[in-house]
Design an enzyme around this catalytic site. Structure first.
Site, PDB file in Angstrom:
ATOM      1  N   ASP A 160       0.640  -1.179   0.096  1.00 31.55           N
ATOM      2  CA  ASP A 160       0.055  -0.048  -0.022  1.00 31.55           C
ATOM      3  C   ASP A 160       0.863   0.787  -0.069  1.00 31.55           C
ATOM      4  OD1 ASP A 160      -0.414   1.505   3.700  1.00 31.55           O
ATOM      5  OD2 ASP A 160       0.736  -0.776   2.818  1.00 31.55           O
ATOM      6  N   HIS A 471       0.935  -8.889  -4.013  1.00 33.77           N
ATOM      7  CA  HIS A 471       0.309  -8.082  -3.847  1.00 33.77           C
ATOM      8  C   HIS A 471       0.943  -6.454  -2.907  1.00 33.77           C
ATOM      9  CE1 HIS A 471      -3.469  -6.306  -1.242  1.00 33.77           C
ATOM     10  NE2 HIS A 471      -3.022  -5.802  -0.870  1.00 33.77           N
TER      11      HIS A 471
END
Length: 543
Positions: A160, A471
């Site tokens: 992120d 991810h």
């Protein structure tokens, strides 16, 4: 997946070399990649049951194959991926693992010159709002009434776009310790904008994060916990993440980690940039004296309706212990030594290396301090460290791959655990002044690059069968088939904590609870403090 598992990146000529074969055979052949001719024949061990993978395996050793070249292994009808023997293979891996931090830079354009296919525009250049009550409403209706601070720069923490003090401090410490212990592994260019200035690229890359961390300190010396958006963004490029950045409350663990890593930075940068070293030491002292004046722990928890990472801690004694050790080693002042001696009996795990427990960092710092030390504590720390190393070594007898992970340690970030265990063995070797754990350290390293039950390299771009779908938002959103290179995946996580893992890994043994899928954040996310121990271990392997 294939049945012959090896380090897909390869080995130095003099390195230990091991393969693992799933099945029961008696010998293996190594063939040259170009001629296809057999250049080496070796014997396989008796087959044994590997509990972590629930496979019957046998092992082959080929450390005496030292000729430089590219090879593959044949066992019956099975063959391995290619691997290379050369003096530069571990260094190539280490450089790529280090360059990954450049790709995590926030607040600046990553140009094609240095980022290649993974270039993108600058991101998160707005000042952050200091979190307060009703902040969402105020941002919409009266943003001019809110305090805003420049917290630009630094590295995105993981897949992120948040930036967290605790995670940042651990990653920086790992890299600076790698430089301090294995300087020769970093005396060359890795291709970042600062490479034109001098060859110590690691120091420039780390400074980019240190500059960000310095912005996280308040005037009173305490340190903010994190700067993130309220929620995790979608799978978008960083420059498309336009949600307001919020600056979250201080904590004593974050302040302790900050004090420790700034004192460490002052020691390292003093040789190259005295004024910057002085700046880091001044920041370390401010943070340290805030801790001295605030003896009760101030632990961070996410406020309601915030879903970005928390990095919540249960105790700050280990952070204070580490900070005291670094301040003493850097300054030599007895007041910090006294504080270290005070915290010593209060810290339970004195070999721990991780973001939640940092006792091992404090212990390492004291063990290798050049100033006056307490001989009884030195002997006690050595005994505890060496006992832990011996326990790790004994574990390898029960693991078919010869690695140190326990059966219950295939959890979120298992690759970090494995790499930190390799580091604990490296420190034990330094204490013993011998290389008795050399082979085990290499096995842990080899696991990362394909000698594992998934037959996959857990590092993007490194290995013939490396992960392709981490991810990691830029790797998903940039339209480039290959993911950003050099990123360490978290690896198998038997807890099955995300929906993809629950669907794909149900019933799988611990070492196979992994999915190369961008939605499986508990098995296939990346993080800066997973890359940083890999750089440390790579530096050991390279030199």
């Amino acid at each position: 997946m294939g049945s012959v598992r090896i380090n897909q990146m390869g080995y130095k000529p003099d390195s230990p070399k091991q393969l693992v074969y799933v099945g029961s055979e008696t010998e293996f052949n190594i063939c040259h990649s170009e001629t296809k001719q057999v250049v080496y024949t070796g014997r396989l061990s008796e087959s044994r049951w590997d509990k972590a993978s629930e496979e019957t395996i046998c092992v082959g050793e080929f450390g005496d194959l030292k000729e430089i070249g590219m090879y593959y292994i044949e066992i019956g009808d099975d063959r391995s991926f290619y691997f290379t023997i050369s003096d530069n293979q571990p260094q190539l891996c280490t450089d790529t693992l280090l360059k990954a931090f450049y790709f995590q830079r926030c607040g600046m354009e990553l140009t094609k010159e240095y980022a290649g296919s993974w270039h993108h525009d600058s991101c998160h250049t707005d000042f952050a709002y200091v979190l307060s009550a009703d902040i969402e409403k105020l941002i919409e209706e009266a943003p001019e009434t809110l305090e805003r601070i420049d917290i630009t720069g630094g590295w995105h923490d993981a897949g992120d776009y948040g930036k967290y003090t605790i995670a940042a401090a651990i990653a920086v410490a790992d890299l600076l310790l790698a430089y301090e212990d294995y300087t020769d592994a970093f005396r060359h260019s890795i291709g970042i904008p600062e490479s034109k200035l001098m060859e110590d690229d690691l120091l420039y890359e780390v400074k980019y994060e240190l500059d960000f961390l310095l912005k996280m300190q308040k005037a009173d010396g305490s340190v903010y916990s994190k700067v993130t958006t309220r929620f995790f963004p979608g799978m978008i490029m960083p420059e498309m993440d336009m949600a307001p950045m919020l600056l979250f409350d201080i904590s004593s663990p974050a302040t302790g980690d900050f004090a420790a890593v700034m004192a460490l930075a002052a020691r390292i940068y003093n040789i190259f940039d005295k004024s910057y070293a002085d700046k880091c030491l001044a920041a370390a002292k401010k943070a340290y004296y805030w801790l001295k004046n605030n003896t009760e722990p101030e632990l961070f928890r996410n406020p309601p309706n915030v879903l970005s990472g928390e990095y919540g801690d249960k105790c700050d004694l280990d952070e204070r212990y580490w900070a005291a050790a670094e301040m003493y080693r850097t300054t030599g002042k007895e007041e910090y030594h006294k504080d270290f001696l005070y915290y010593y009996p209060l810290v339970k795990n004195k070999v721990a290396l991780g973001w939640a427990e940092v006792g091992g960092y404090g212990s390492m710092t004291y063990l290798f301090s050049k100033g006056k030390t307490d001989s009884k504590i030195i002997e006690s720390l050595k005994a505890e460290w060496l006992s832990h190393a011996d326990m790790l070594a004994k574990r390898t007898y029960k693991n078919g791959y010869g690695i140190t992970l326990g059966i219950d340690e295939y959890k979120w970030g298992s690759t970090m655990l494995l790499l930190n265990q390799a580091r604990q063995l490296i420190i034990a070797e330094r204490l013993l002044k011998d290389n008795r754990y050399h082979g085990i350290i290499h096995h842990n390293w080899d696991y990362l690059f394909g000698m594992n039950p998934m037959d996959i390299s857990y590092v993007t771009g490194l290995g013939e069968n490396a992960i392709m779908n981490p991810h990691h938002r830029p790797s998903v959103a940039d339209g480039v088939i290959e993911p950003v290179p050099g990123l360490v995946s978290g690896g198998p996580c038997s807890g099955l904590l995300d929906e993809v893992a629950k669907e794909k890994c149900v019933g799988q043994p611990p070492a196979k609870c992994f999915v190369d899928n961008a939605e499986s954040y508990t098995t296939n996310e990346i993080a800066i403090y997973w890359n940083s121990p890999a750089v440390y271990v790579g530096a050991y392997i390279s030199t």
